[in-house]
Write a protein that holds these residues in place. Structure first.
Motif, PDB file in Angstrom:
ATOM      1  N   ARG A 192       0.032   3.673   9.063  1.00 19.05           N
ATOM      2  CA  ARG A 192       0.323   4.923   8.342  1.00 19.05           C
ATOM      3  C   ARG A 192      -0.355   4.921   6.964  1.00 19.05           C
ATOM      4  NH1 ARG A 192      -0.003   8.776   6.496  1.00 19.05           N
ATOM      5  NH2 ARG A 192       1.520  10.294   5.705  1.00 19.05           N
ATOM      6  N   MET A 193      -0.375   3.755   6.304  1.00 20.32           N
ATOM      7  CA  MET A 193      -1.034   3.670   4.990  1.00 20.32           C
ATOM      8  C   MET A 193      -2.556   3.800   5.133  1.00 20.32           C
ATOM      9  SD  MET A 193       1.418   3.490   2.908  1.00 20.32           S
ATOM     10  CE  MET A 193       2.395   4.432   4.108  1.00 20.32           C
ATOM     11  N   VAL A 194      -3.097   3.302   6.260  1.00 28.15           N
ATOM     12  CA  VAL A 194      -4.535   3.498   6.500  1.00 28.15           C
ATOM     13  C   VAL A 194      -4.827   4.985   6.662  1.00 28.15           C
ATOM     14  CG1 VAL A 194      -6.423   3.062   8.119  1.00 28.15           C
ATOM     15  CG2 VAL A 194      -4.861   1.214   7.493  1.00 28.15           C
ATOM     16  N   ASP A 195      -3.966   5.684   7.402  1.00 29.23           N
ATOM     17  CA  ASP A 195      -4.132   7.129   7.541  1.00 29.23           C
ATOM     18  C   ASP A 195      -4.062   7.830   6.191  1.00 29.23           C
ATOM     19  OD1 ASP A 195      -4.363   6.814  10.236  1.00 29.23           O
ATOM     20  OD2 ASP A 195      -2.268   7.307  10.673  1.00 29.23           O
ATOM     21  N   ALA A 196      -3.251   7.265   5.288  1.00 26.67           N
ATOM     22  CA  ALA A 196      -3.107   7.860   3.958  1.00 26.67           C
ATOM     23  C   ALA A 196      -4.250   7.438   3.027  1.00 26.67           C
ATOM     24  CB  ALA A 196      -1.764   7.451   3.341  1.00 26.67           C
ATOM     25  N   GLN A 197      -5.249   6.719   3.562  1.00 28.20           N
ATOM     26  CA  GLN A 197      -6.423   6.270   2.794  1.00 28.20           C
ATOM     27  C   GLN A 197      -6.019   5.380   1.622  1.00 28.20           C
ATOM     28  OE1 GLN A 197      -8.310  10.234   2.133  1.00 28.20           O
ATOM     29  NE2 GLN A 197      -9.959   9.403   3.387  1.00 28.20           N
ATOM     30  N   ALA A 198      -5.014   4.524   1.883  1.00 22.97           N
ATOM     31  CA  ALA A 198      -4.562   3.569   0.875  1.00 22.97           C
ATOM     32  C   ALA A 198      -4.659   2.161   1.459  1.00 22.97           C
ATOM     33  CB  ALA A 198      -3.125   3.885   0.441  1.00 22.97           C
ATOM     34  N   PRO A 199      -5.869   1.617   1.615  1.00 21.37           N
ATOM     35  CA  PRO A 199      -6.001   0.298   2.255  1.00 21.37           C
ATOM     36  C   PRO A 199      -5.316  -0.823   1.485  1.00 21.37           C
ATOM     37  CG  PRO A 199      -8.080   0.991   1.248  1.00 21.37           C
ATOM     38  CD  PRO A 199      -7.166   2.184   1.210  1.00 21.37           C
ATOM     39  N   GLY A 200      -5.179  -0.666   0.165  1.00 19.11           N
ATOM     40  CA  GLY A 200      -4.489  -1.693  -0.608  1.00 19.11           C
ATOM     41  C   GLY A 200      -3.023  -1.777  -0.227  1.00 19.11           C
ATOM     42  N   LEU A 201      -2.385  -0.630  -0.042  1.00 20.13           N
ATOM     43  CA  LEU A 201      -0.984  -0.618   0.398  1.00 20.13           C
ATOM     44  C   LEU A 201      -0.879  -1.148   1.827  1.00 20.13           C
ATOM     45  CD1 LEU A 201       0.235   2.852  -0.988  1.00 20.13           C
ATOM     46  CD2 LEU A 201       0.621   0.576  -1.967  1.00 20.13           C
ATOM     47  N   ALA A 202      -1.828  -0.789   2.678  1.00 24.16           N
ATOM     48  CA  ALA A 202      -1.784  -1.263   4.067  1.00 24.16           C
ATOM     49  C   ALA A 202      -1.867  -2.782   4.121  1.00 24.16           C
ATOM     50  CB  ALA A 202      -2.931  -0.641   4.856  1.00 24.16           C
ATOM     51  N   SER A 203      -2.726  -3.353   3.300  1.00 29.82           N
ATOM     52  CA  SER A 203      -2.878  -4.810   3.296  1.00 29.82           C
ATOM     53  C   SER A 203      -1.589  -5.490   2.859  1.00 29.82           C
ATOM     54  CB  SER A 203      -4.027  -5.186   2.358  1.00 29.82           C
ATOM     55  OG  SER A 203      -4.146  -6.587   2.254  1.00 29.82           O
ATOM     56  N   ARG A 204      -0.934  -4.934   1.863  1.00 32.11           N
ATOM     57  CA  ARG A 204       0.315  -5.543   1.389  1.00 32.11           C
ATOM     58  C   ARG A 204       1.428  -5.397   2.428  1.00 32.11           C
ATOM     59  NH1 ARG A 204       1.048  -7.307  -3.650  1.00 32.11           N
ATOM     60  NH2 ARG A 204      -0.792  -7.248  -4.980  1.00 32.11           N
ATOM     61  N   VAL A 205       1.432  -4.293   3.154  1.00 32.73           N
ATOM     62  CA  VAL A 205       2.444  -4.121   4.202  1.00 32.73           C
ATOM     63  C   VAL A 205       2.240  -5.174   5.296  1.00 32.73           C
ATOM     64  CG1 VAL A 205       3.213  -2.586   6.046  1.00 32.73           C
ATOM     65  CG2 VAL A 205       2.867  -1.687   3.737  1.00 32.73           C
ATOM     66  N   PRO A 245      -5.941   1.802 -18.972  1.00 34.67           N
ATOM     67  CA  PRO A 245      -6.350   0.541 -18.304  1.00 34.67           C
ATOM     68  C   PRO A 245      -5.414   0.142 -17.165  1.00 34.67           C
ATOM     69  CG  PRO A 245      -6.523   0.322 -20.682  1.00 34.67           C
ATOM     70  CD  PRO A 245      -5.806   1.618 -20.432  1.00 34.67           C
ATOM     71  N   LEU A 246      -4.087   0.323 -17.370  1.00 28.45           N
ATOM     72  CA  LEU A 246      -3.143  -0.023 -16.310  1.00 28.45           C
ATOM     73  C   LEU A 246      -3.246   0.968 -15.151  1.00 28.45           C
ATOM     74  CD1 LEU A 246      -0.919  -1.837 -15.275  1.00 28.45           C
ATOM     75  CD2 LEU A 246       0.744  -0.467 -16.563  1.00 28.45           C
ATOM     76  N   ALA A 247      -3.489   2.234 -15.467  1.00 26.85           N
ATOM     77  CA  ALA A 247      -3.654   3.237 -14.406  1.00 26.85           C
ATOM     78  C   ALA A 247      -4.869   2.900 -13.541  1.00 26.85           C
ATOM     79  CB  ALA A 247      -3.803   4.623 -15.021  1.00 26.85           C
ATOM     80  N   VAL A 248      -5.942   2.427 -14.168  1.00 26.87           N
ATOM     81  CA  VAL A 248      -7.133   2.016 -13.406  1.00 26.87           C
ATOM     82  C   VAL A 248      -6.787   0.847 -12.484  1.00 26.87           C
ATOM     83  CG1 VAL A 248      -9.448   1.020 -13.587  1.00 26.87           C
ATOM     84  CG2 VAL A 248      -8.756   2.864 -15.129  1.00 26.87           C
ATOM     85  N   THR A 249      -6.009  -0.097 -13.005  1.00 24.78           N
ATOM     86  CA  THR A 249      -5.596  -1.237 -12.180  1.00 24.78           C
ATOM     87  C   THR A 249      -4.773  -0.779 -10.987  1.00 24.78           C
ATOM     88  OG1 THR A 249      -5.620  -2.740 -14.076  1.00 24.78           O
ATOM     89  CG2 THR A 249      -4.275  -3.384 -12.200  1.00 24.78           C
ATOM     90  N   VAL A 250      -3.853   0.163 -11.211  1.00 23.95           N
ATOM     91  CA  VAL A 250      -3.021   0.675 -10.116  1.00 23.95           C
ATOM     92  C   VAL A 250      -3.892   1.359  -9.067  1.00 23.95           C
ATOM     93  CG1 VAL A 250      -1.242   2.369  -9.541  1.00 23.95           C
ATOM     94  CG2 VAL A 250      -0.967   0.893 -11.542  1.00 23.95           C
ATOM     95  N   ARG A 251      -4.846   2.168  -9.510  1.00 23.69           N
ATOM     96  CA  ARG A 251      -5.722   2.840  -8.549  1.00 23.69           C
ATOM     97  C   ARG A 251      -6.496   1.822  -7.720  1.00 23.69           C
ATOM     98  NH1 ARG A 251      -6.396   6.720 -12.926  1.00 23.69           N
ATOM     99  NH2 ARG A 251      -8.257   5.653 -13.688  1.00 23.69           N
ATOM    100  N   THR A 252      -6.939   0.751  -8.364  1.00 19.98           N
ATOM    101  CA  THR A 252      -7.669  -0.286  -7.628  1.00 19.98           C
ATOM    102  C   THR A 252      -6.762  -1.002  -6.639  1.00 19.98           C
ATOM    103  OG1 THR A 252      -9.108  -0.621  -9.551  1.00 19.98           O
ATOM    104  CG2 THR A 252      -9.077  -2.352  -7.884  1.00 19.98           C
ATOM    105  N   ARG A 253      -5.514  -1.279  -7.062  1.00 14.83           N
ATOM    106  CA  ARG A 253      -4.599  -2.023  -6.190  1.00 14.83           C
ATOM    107  C   ARG A 253      -4.186  -1.234  -4.951  1.00 14.83           C
ATOM    108  NH1 ARG A 253      -5.168  -7.302  -6.984  1.00 14.83           N
ATOM    109  NH2 ARG A 253      -5.017  -7.879  -9.171  1.00 14.83           N
ATOM    110  N   VAL A 254      -4.128   0.094  -5.044  1.00 16.21           N
ATOM    111  CA  VAL A 254      -3.777   0.867  -3.843  1.00 16.21           C
ATOM    112  C   VAL A 254      -4.977   1.017  -2.919  1.00 16.21           C
ATOM    113  CG1 VAL A 254      -1.951   2.110  -5.046  1.00 16.21           C
ATOM    114  CG2 VAL A 254      -4.227   3.133  -4.865  1.00 16.21           C
ATOM    115  N   GLY A 255      -6.174   0.715  -3.427  1.00 17.53           N
ATOM    116  CA  GLY A 255      -7.332   0.711  -2.544  1.00 17.53           C
ATOM    117  C   GLY A 255      -8.440   1.666  -2.902  1.00 17.53           C
ATOM    118  N   LEU A 256      -8.359   2.341  -4.053  1.00 15.15           N
ATOM    119  CA  LEU A 256      -9.465   3.209  -4.454  1.00 15.15           C
ATOM    120  C   LEU A 256     -10.637   2.361  -4.932  1.00 15.15           C
ATOM    121  CD1 LEU A 256      -7.590   6.081  -6.325  1.00 15.15           C
ATOM    122  CD2 LEU A 256      -8.640   6.141  -4.063  1.00 15.15           C
TER     123      LEU A 256
END
Length: 455
Positions: A192-205, A245-256
């Motif tokens: 479901r996270m892959v469908d949501a284009q969030a590979p970072g969340l998918a990897s953590r799941v 800077p923290l917002a950029v880190t969050v975007r990177t961690r979710v997979g952007l």
């Protein structure tokens, strides 16, 4: 202008065979290169003082293969049909050069090697705008790109909201249920996270799904990972209120995608380690650098799909001047490197290290900037590897503190190489330190100029 002005009689310090073989794309290339490392198949070999090595290698056809290596890339060209870089001829030539100074000694650059070297060095003289790893720099901010980014952000937000609900349901039902539900539930959530284009969340799941099968004491570990995932979810949903800077880190961690838009630092970079990991579909190569003058650390990532080796390879234990550009984000270590600006030479001393307590403090401060940081590059000085129960520790030789060696590396040959190198005496160790322990990657004994890879 072509820099073929190096003293032909001076080829500088030569690399070790191990450093040459660390450039090989795979085991087959290592073996094939080793078979071509004798003078027999080679003719017209030579090297100059500017980093060029060349030679003609007898092949199965009538004409020999023309092989040229520029150590300042390192870069290679060969007239053979191989699509591997470096090919077995380049590896064999470098091995011959590393072992036999008479077989590839100082000489004038031949006409058949000069054009390629000329082109490379003219590009270098004109500037080095192109980085070699990772994502390309962002292009123009077109309206279409902005709309695509907005649509993707909306899909990630929907996925993160759904994931929050699933985490709440998990905790409401009790963690014990996670041990009975099997991996299917986690895989479904990851999809479901892959469908949501969030590979970072998918990897953590997916990592969450592996925790119940990780042995005794898994419930606290699962709760810890759930908390980190919840923190990342809520950070994404509230990213507009975060410091940039923290917002950029969050975007990177979710997979952007992340881009190298930080400061560019020119330094003499120590090449401390290089290792590959594979998930069956993608090979990821991690290369750690340390700036001799700035003391900064940089992580280079390179990827190879469908079983192909990542293109970027640097010889561990050497040092070269280069421009390194960091990616954006708080506490970001990832960076990209341009062409090397000097011929790599052996590291004369390891990075300045710290003790075990100092390493713990460094990791704690790094988590302040990036709570999802898995591990931090750390150099430990004056530590001794000692057994501790079923595992190992790195203990201060002059203190009472110790850091656990990560369980995942206890069975690897590198740990035993470290134990043998130390022989009960203090050593300097570079590695990654995180919540799962210390992963030794490189070590130095009494001779600080001898870099010993542990991978």
């Amino acid at each position: 202008m072509l820099r073929l002005d190096g003293d032909p009689a001076d080829t500088g310090e030569r690399w070790t065979p191990e450093q040459v073989l660390s450039l090989a794309p795979d085991d087959a290339s290592r073996k094939a290169g080793a078979r071509l490392s004798t003078a027999g198949p080679w003719s017209a070999t030579g090297s100059d003082g500017a980093g060029a090595v060349w030679g003609l290698c007898k092949g199965s056809g009538g004409s020999p293969y023309r092989t040229v290596v520029d150590l300042t890339g390192p870069a290679y060209t060969c007239s053979c049909p191989s699509r591997k870089f470096p090919c077995k001829h380049a590896l064999g030539l470098l091995l011959l050069w590393s072992r036999d100074s008479t077989a590839a000694g100082g000489a004038a650059v031949p006409d058949w090697a000069a054009p390629w070297l000329t082109a490379r060095r003219e590009r270098a003289a004109a500037g080095r705008p192109a980085a070699r790893t990772g994502a390309a720099r962002a292009g123009g901010d077109t309206e279409a790109a902005r709309k695509r980014a907005e649509r993707r952000a909306a899909r990630i937000t929907a996925g993160a909201t759904e994931l929050e609900q699933r985490l709440a349901d998990l905790l409401r039902g009790g963690l014990a249920a996670a041990g009975r539900s099997g991996y299917g539930l986690w895989e479904e959530t990851a999809a479901r996270m892959v469908d949501a284009q969030a590979p970072g969340l998918a990897s953590r799941v997916r990592e969450l799904g592996a925790v119940p099968g990780s042995g005794a004491g898994w419930p606290p570990r699962l709760l810890e990972e759930c908390a980190l995932l919840h923190l990342l979810d809520t950070a994404w949903l509230g990213r507009d209120r975060l410091p940039e800077p923290l917002a950029v880190t969050v975007r990177t961690r979710v997979g952007l995608p992340s881009v190298a838009d930080g400061a560019t630092v020119r330094d003499h970079w120590l090449i401390l380690s290089q290792d590959d990991t594979s998930d069956g579909r993608l090979i990821t190569r991690r290369i750690w650098l340390h700036g001799r003058d700035t003391g900064r650390s940089a992580l280079l990532l390179s990827f190879g799909a469908a079983g192909r080796s990542p293109q970027l390879a640097l010889p561990v234990g050497l040092m070269a001047q280069a421009d390194v550009t960091s990616h954006g984000g708080a506490g970001q270590l990832r960076a990209e490197i341009g062409d090397l600006l000097s011929v790599p030479v052996p590291i004369d001393a390891p990075p300045k290290g710290t003790d075990c307590a100092g390493a713990t403090g460094l990791y704690a401060r790094a988590l302040r900037d990036d709570p999802w940081l898995e591990a931090l590059p750390v150099t430990l000085s004056g530590v001794v590897p000692v057994p501790a129960g079923d595992g190992w520790q790195l203990a201060d030789a002059d203190g009472d503190d110790a850091l656990p060696v990560a369980p995942a590396v206890v069975s690897r040959p590198g740990l035993w190489r470290l134990v043998a190198l130390a022989g009960g005496r203090p050593v300097t160790v570079f590695g990654e330190f995180g919540h799962q322990g210390f992963v030794p990657l490189t070590a130095w004994s009494d001779d600080p100029s001898e870099t010993v890879p542990l991978i």
